[in-house]
Design an enzyme around this catalytic site. Structure first.
Site, PDB file in Angstrom:
ATOM      1  N   GLY A 258      -2.189   1.485  -0.128  1.00  0.00           N
ATOM      2  CA  GLY A 258      -3.481   1.913   0.398  1.00  0.00           C
ATOM      3  C   GLY A 258      -3.915   1.079   1.600  1.00  0.00           C
ATOM      4  N   THR A 259      -3.684  -0.218   1.541  1.00  0.00           N
ATOM      5  CA  THR A 259      -4.121  -1.102   2.630  1.00  0.00           C
ATOM      6  C   THR A 259      -3.436  -0.715   3.936  1.00  0.00           C
ATOM      7  OG1 THR A 259      -4.515  -2.883   1.062  1.00  0.00           O
ATOM      8  CG2 THR A 259      -4.248  -3.522   3.370  1.00  0.00           C
TER       9      THR A 259
ATOM     10  N   GLN B  14      -8.882   5.746  -4.838  1.00  0.00           N
ATOM     11  CA  GLN B  14      -9.361   5.811  -6.228  1.00  0.00           C
ATOM     12  C   GLN B  14      -9.447   7.240  -6.763  1.00  0.00           C
ATOM     13  OE1 GLN B  14      -9.818   3.357  -8.386  1.00  0.00           O
ATOM     14  NE2 GLN B  14      -9.579   1.638  -6.993  1.00  0.00           N
TER      15      GLN B  14
ATOM     16  N   HIS C 289      -0.029   2.733  -7.064  1.00  0.00           N
ATOM     17  CA  HIS C 289      -0.249   1.900  -8.257  1.00  0.00           C
ATOM     18  C   HIS C 289      -1.601   2.143  -8.915  1.00  0.00           C
ATOM     19  CE1 HIS C 289      -2.860  -1.602  -6.890  1.00  0.00           C
ATOM     20  NE2 HIS C 289      -2.532  -1.099  -5.724  1.00  0.00           N
TER      21      HIS C 289
ATOM     22  N   ASN D 102     -14.522   2.137  -5.337  1.00  0.00           N
ATOM     23  CA  ASN D 102     -13.707   1.483  -6.356  1.00  0.00           C
ATOM     24  C   ASN D 102     -14.511   0.622  -7.313  1.00  0.00           C
ATOM     25  OD1 ASN D 102     -13.768   0.242  -3.624  1.00  0.00           O
ATOM     26  ND2 ASN D 102     -12.978  -1.543  -4.706  1.00  0.00           N
TER      27      ASN D 102
ATOM     28  N   CYS E 234     -10.031  -6.565  -6.353  1.00  0.00           N
ATOM     29  CA  CYS E 234      -9.068  -7.185  -5.445  1.00  0.00           C
ATOM     30  C   CYS E 234      -9.536  -8.554  -4.981  1.00  0.00           C
ATOM     31  CB  CYS E 234      -8.823  -6.295  -4.238  1.00  0.00           C
ATOM     32  SG  CYS E 234      -8.231  -4.686  -4.715  1.00  0.00           S
TER      33      CYS E 234
ATOM     34  N   THR F 164      13.248   0.670   7.249  1.00  0.00           N
ATOM     35  CA  THR F 164      13.997   1.418   6.236  1.00  0.00           C
ATOM     36  C   THR F 164      13.100   1.711   5.048  1.00  0.00           C
ATOM     37  OG1 THR F 164      16.016   0.360   6.972  1.00  0.00           O
ATOM     38  CG2 THR F 164      16.080   1.358   4.777  1.00  0.00           C
TER      39      THR F 164
END
Ligand code: PLP
Length: 388
Positions: free
Chosen positions: A71-72, A179, A201, A151, A325, A237
């Site tokens: 997400g970041t 979220q 995640h 969030n 976070c 990659t």
């Protein structure tokens, strides 16, 4: 000790089905998708299948999906990419005061490089007023960024209405949907977004992988330069096992999301009702109805959130206070402050975010132990004594 995990907004356990799907892509199907021989094409096929799956979940076209490290990166790419692609048109960005740091810190970075940022306020429930967005637009506005759901307090923003305003004004519209994707229906056309951030995640996929939706015709300056991967839009990659894991998580979410959201909303409401009944001087944060199905966020007056967390942890219950976070930080949450809470109340916030493995008995266990913890902490609290 039985551990009860109630911090699914921070991260979720990777589902065994997801791990199983990923495993062959480490050592058997290990190819580099840029290679033209069998192994490369095998890996490429897997990546393209996931691209289609992610696109289907959000009503997009597969070529509009770029894989990222989460997400970041998706938020960074959206904002920096659109800011630098549009700098000849203008330098004004509109966002809100309750965004995740993955947006706020990027805005701060851009501000230091000549962009002007408007950070819109929210009401006491954490809702952004679409009229505020409309009023903030100038002829220099190049990006509007409003998260789909917050969030911390779980408020679901009026993104659809804001998308309409952005489109009418011809301004690129980004939404952080980290979220919501995998939890509630998300349609890029209904929301009228040009850019949308996704993270695996948060819905039982692996950490370190996500995606950015980029509407056809939206110009972005790439964040990563190097090889020609992702049609030259994101060099490096590809992390094949992680992308395959994202794909499996998307597939499972697509099948189970509706039923699971309903089940979690029932547990959420049971937990909210129980907490407010059993603990006095406790209040719900966030919107009473426009909220994520798994989010419970309450203020418990006269106690520190950190003390509540530690006591809950000693009973095997994992929750959070402030932003997950940055929960190691002693600063009160910027989201709760934006809702208008004074700093001392923002310190006493407690967030429970439910997940697939939680049951009625988990909710009952919290309701059984938390009132006693609060009473014990309040008995020691100088804050309560000064109130009496
Ligand atoms: N945006 C929101 C709303 C989040 O909740 C999070 C994670 O907590 C992020 C972005 C960052 O996502 P990631 O952990 O995948 O980088």
């Amino acid at each position: 000790m039985r551990r009860i995990y109630l911090d699914h907004a921070a991260t979720t356990p990777t589902r065994p089905e997801v791990v199983k799907a990923m495993l062959p892509f480490f050592s058997d199907a290990f190819g580099n998708p840029s290679s033209i021989y069998f192994y490369g094409q095998e890996a490429k096929g897997a990546v393209e299948e996931v691209r289609t799956r992610v696109a289907e979940l959000i009503g997009a076209r597969s070529e509009e999906i770029i894989f990222t490290s989460g997400g970041t990166e998706a938020d960074n790419y959206a904002l920096k990419g659109a800011a630098y692609a549009n700098e000849r048109k203008g330098n004004h960005i509109i966002t809100t005061s309750i965004e995740h740091n993955a947006v706020l810190e990027v805005c701060k970075f851009l501000e230091g490089r000549g962009f002007k940022i408007t950070r819109l306020p929210v009401d006491e429930h954490g809702l952004v007023d679409p009229d505020d967005v409309k009023r903030a637009i100038t002829d220099k506005t190049i990006i509007i960024s409003v998260m789909h759901a917050n969030n911390e307090v779980g408020t679901i923003e009026p993104v659809e209405e804001i998308g309409k305003i952005a489109r009418e004004a011809g301004v690129c519209f980004h939404s952080d949907a980290v979220q919501t994707v995998g939890h509630i229906p998300v349609s890029v056309d209904e929301l009228k977004v040009d850019l949308l951030a996704i993270s695996a995640h948060k819905f039982y996929g692996p950490k370190g992988v996500g995606a950015l939706y980029v509407r056809k015709g939206t110009n972005l300056v790439p964040l990563m330069h190097g090889g020609g991967q992702e049609k030259r839009r994101r060099a490096g990659t590809e992390n094949i096992p992680a992308i395959v894991g994202l794909g499996k998580a998307v597939e499972l979410a697509g099948q189970e999301m509706g039923k699971e959201a309903e089940r979690q909303a029932y547990l959420r409401d049971k937990l909210i009702k129980g907490l407010l009944e059993k603990i006095d001087h406790a209040r719900l944060n966030g919107h009473p109805t426009r909220r994520l199905p798994n989010n419970v966020n309450v203020i418990v007056d006269f106690v520190e959130g950190e003390s509540l967390l530690l006591s809950l942890d000693s009973e095997g219950i994992c929750a959070s206070t402030g932003s997950a976070c940055s929960s190691a930080s002693p600063e009160p949450s910027h989201v709760l402050l934006a809702l208008g809470l004074p700093a001392e109340q923002a310190h006493g916030s407690l967030r429970f975010t439910l997940g697939r493995e939680n049951t009625d008995s988990d909710v009952e266990r919290v309701l059984e132990v938390l009132p006693g913890i609060v009473a014990r902490l309040r008995a020691m609290s100088p804050l309560l004594k000064t109130q009496k």
